[in-house]
Each structure stands twice: as structure tokens, then as C-alpha cells.
Design a protein around this motif. Structure first.
Motif, PDB file in Angstrom:
ATOM      1  N   ALA A 124     -37.514  92.370  62.630  1.00 40.09           N
ATOM      2  CA  ALA A 124     -38.725  92.965  62.123  1.00 40.09           C
ATOM      3  C   ALA A 124     -38.222  94.287  61.340  1.00 40.09           C
ATOM      4  N   PHE A 125     -37.055  94.792  62.109  1.00 44.42           N
ATOM      5  CA  PHE A 125     -36.777  96.113  61.684  1.00 44.42           C
ATOM      6  C   PHE A 125     -36.046  95.876  60.169  1.00 44.42           C
ATOM      7  N   VAL A 126     -35.205  94.809  60.197  1.00 48.63           N
ATOM      8  CA  VAL A 126     -34.465  94.620  58.846  1.00 48.63           C
ATOM      9  C   VAL A 126     -35.656  94.256  57.581  1.00 48.63           C
ATOM     10  N   ILE A 138     -27.508 100.672  53.935  1.00 52.07           N
ATOM     11  CA  ILE A 138     -26.555  99.987  53.448  1.00 52.07           C
ATOM     12  C   ILE A 138     -26.598  98.502  54.222  1.00 52.07           C
ATOM     13  N   PHE A 139     -26.945  97.542  53.043  1.00 55.73           N
ATOM     14  CA  PHE A 139     -27.642  96.339  53.290  1.00 55.73           C
ATOM     15  C   PHE A 139     -26.281  95.097  53.392  1.00 55.73           C
ATOM     16  N   GLN A 140     -26.584  94.424  54.625  1.00 56.33           N
ATOM     17  CA  GLN A 140     -25.526  93.144  54.564  1.00 56.33           C
ATOM     18  C   GLN A 140     -26.220  92.179  53.712  1.00 56.33           C
ATOM     19  N   VAL A 141     -25.626  91.607  52.636  1.00 58.85           N
ATOM     20  CA  VAL A 141     -26.222  90.440  51.895  1.00 58.85           C
ATOM     21  C   VAL A 141     -25.054  89.374  51.784  1.00 58.85           C
ATOM     22  N   THR A 142     -25.787  88.245  51.486  1.00 61.30           N
ATOM     23  CA  THR A 142     -25.036  87.209  50.844  1.00 61.30           C
ATOM     24  C   THR A 142     -25.688  86.925  49.347  1.00 61.30           C
ATOM     25  N   HIS A 143     -24.707  86.915  48.387  1.00 64.89           N
ATOM     26  CA  HIS A 143     -25.156  87.059  46.947  1.00 64.89           C
ATOM     27  C   HIS A 143     -25.105  85.623  46.339  1.00 64.89           C
ATOM     28  N   SER A 144     -25.958  85.168  45.824  1.00 57.96           N
ATOM     29  CA  SER A 144     -26.066  83.546  45.171  1.00 57.96           C
ATOM     30  C   SER A 144     -26.467  83.782  43.950  1.00 57.96           C
ATOM     31  N   ALA A 145     -25.670  83.300  43.038  1.00 58.98           N
ATOM     32  CA  ALA A 145     -26.259  83.220  41.443  1.00 58.98           C
ATOM     33  C   ALA A 145     -25.413  81.911  40.784  1.00 58.98           C
ATOM     34  N   GLY A 146     -26.090  80.812  40.819  1.00 58.31           N
ATOM     35  CA  GLY A 146     -25.409  79.793  40.369  1.00 58.31           C
ATOM     36  C   GLY A 146     -24.643  79.208  41.218  1.00 58.31           C
ATOM     37  N   GLN A 147     -23.183  79.022  40.560  1.00 61.09           N
ATOM     38  CA  GLN A 147     -22.140  78.614  41.657  1.00 61.09           C
ATOM     39  C   GLN A 147     -21.577  79.669  42.379  1.00 61.09           C
ATOM     40  N   VAL A 221     -30.780  89.171  52.758  1.00 65.66           N
ATOM     41  CA  VAL A 221     -30.223  90.319  53.411  1.00 65.66           C
ATOM     42  C   VAL A 221     -30.249  89.987  55.105  1.00 65.66           C
ATOM     43  N   PHE A 222     -28.964  89.903  55.620  1.00 62.08           N
ATOM     44  CA  PHE A 222     -28.602  89.786  57.054  1.00 62.08           C
ATOM     45  C   PHE A 222     -28.994  90.887  57.989  1.00 62.08           C
ATOM     46  N   GLY A 223     -28.469  92.199  57.466  1.00 63.07           N
ATOM     47  CA  GLY A 223     -28.822  93.407  58.490  1.00 63.07           C
ATOM     48  C   GLY A 223     -28.748  94.478  57.586  1.00 63.07           C
TER      49      GLY A 223
END
Length: 234
Positions: A124-126, A138-147, A221-223
């Protein structure tokens, strides 16, 4: 998994048996006999086995091996153990062990419940931080763009009416767990900014998205690192 237990002896009685002849030295009048019972100790006494006897001779100072016992010794043993009842306390562990198991299972379930509660609170906080970012987040993310897929960090630099501007970290994380190593200084982030629509972020339930190089890019976003503390969804 290892289970530690002990085999112990319960002593009932030790008697002089002067009428018995020692089969080792053939001397009469110096024999002693003890009646005992083995039981298992696992969080308490339990599982008592059959009673048994140990005999020794004070004349030759030797224990009598069971294979050397005479009929006279067997008869004496039967007489000595008559009327001896196994104490109820030797079964106490049968009650203690289930109680310990109940406490153990209860503790595990309580820990799971607390962990689950903390996880829901962090999620809920994230989500709230994603929908209402603050400069310095500062956001922890996984970036996806095509391949193209990789793990990285976005630092919020500024916010306008409907946009959030963030700087991407110069170095990407190799694995998901590496995201916990939060970049500490401004020099760890690129000087250029990426802008994201807050309205679109809210419509995507907390995911950043924008067009990059002619294709749609998404950042899950993971965290979030805020005020010196890391809050993670999972």
C-alpha cells in the motif's frame, strides 16, 4: 532435520540377594541386583520400555553378563520386580511434546500473519508513493520496452501539475536482489530527466509508462526509498 533425544534409565530398587550364587566366582552371599527401566527423553520422559535387571558380585567385583544368568537369578529377578508399576511421570512427554508442537505451529502461523500484514502495508505504501511521488524518492523498477528488459532505479527530481520528472541511474542492476543496493549520491544518476504522466500512472495502478524510440516502455515498481527507509512490495 535432526531430532535430539536421549535414552535414560529409571531406577526402581537395588537389593542384596544373598541366596544367589555368583555364576562367575561361585561365591554365595555377595550378590546385588538392581531393577531398572529404560525410557526415551524428548521434551520430557516418554515411551518406557520393559523393566530389566543388572546383577553384580561384590566378591569378584564383576557385573554378570545376561548370557551367564542362572535360573536362580531369573527367579530372583521376577520376584524383585513384582508389584513395581511404571510411574505415570514416565509418560509426561506424551503431553509435553504435542503442546510444544502446538506452540511451534502457532508461532509459525503468527510470524506468517505478521509478515503478511507487513507485506500488505508495504504494498500500500509503495502504491501510494507511486501515485503521489515526492522529490528525492528513489524507485526500484524493472524496465521493459520491446525486447529490452533490465532492473534500474529512478530518482524523482521534480514534480509539476501532472508530471513527475525522474533521473535514471547510470548503472543498471544485474539481478532483482541488486535493487536493494540503493544508489547513494547524485552522481549515480544521469543528469537528463524522464517525464511521466501522473494521470497515466494512476490509470495503470502504479506503473510508469511512456513512449520511447517509437515503442511503449513500461516501468514496474518494486519498491521505493523514502526518508532513509526502503519499502518493498514483496
Amino acid at each position: 532435520m535432526f531430532i535430539y533425544y536421549q535414552i535414560r534409565n529409571h531406577h526402581y530398587r537395588t537389593e542384596a540377594v544373598p541366596a544367589v550364587t555368583c555364576p562367575l566366582c561361585n561365591h554365595r552371599g555377595r550378590m546385588q541386583m538392581s531393577i531398572l527401566q529404560k525410557y526415551t527423553w524428548l521434551a520430557g520422559p516418554m515411551a518406557p520400555s520393559a523393566k530389566y535387571a543388572i546383577a553384580w558380585c561384590e566378591n569378584c567385583n564383576q557385573y554378570i553378563p545376561r548370557v551367564k544368568w542362572t535360573d536362580e537369578m531369573d527367579t530372583t529377578y521376577v520376584q524383585l520386580k513384582q508389584g513395581l508399576r511404571t510411574p505415570a511421570r514416565l509418560y509426561r512427554g506424551l503431553w509435553v511434546l504435542p503442546l510444544l508442537l502446538v506452540l511451534l505451529v502457532g508461532g509459525i502461523l503468527a510470524a506468517i500473519s505478521i509478515s503478511s500484514g507487513n507485506s500488505r502495508a508495504n504494498q500500500a505504501f509503495v502504491l501510494d508513493a507511486t501515485l503521489h511521488p515526492k522529490p528525492g524518492d528513489i524507485f526500484q523498477v524493472t524496465h521493459s520496452a520491446g525486447q529490452e528488459n533490465f532492473y534500474t532505479w529512478y530518482k524523482v527530481s521534480r514534480i509539476t501539475a501532472d508530471s513527475v520528472y525522474m533521473q535514471e541511474a547510470k548503472e543498471h542492476a544485474v539481478e532483482l536482489n541488486d535493487l536493494d543496493d540503493i544508489p547513494a549520491t547524485a552522481s549515480d544518476f544521469q543528469s537528463s530527466e524522464k517525464s511521466f504522466s501522473l494521470a497515466e500512472t494512476r490509470s495503470l495502478d502504479g506503473m510508469f509508462a511512456k513512449d520511447e524510440n517509437g515503442q511503449r516502455a513500461f516501468d514496474l515498481v518494486f519498491g521505493v526509498w523514502r526518508d532513509g527507509k526502503l519499502h518493498k512490495k514483496y
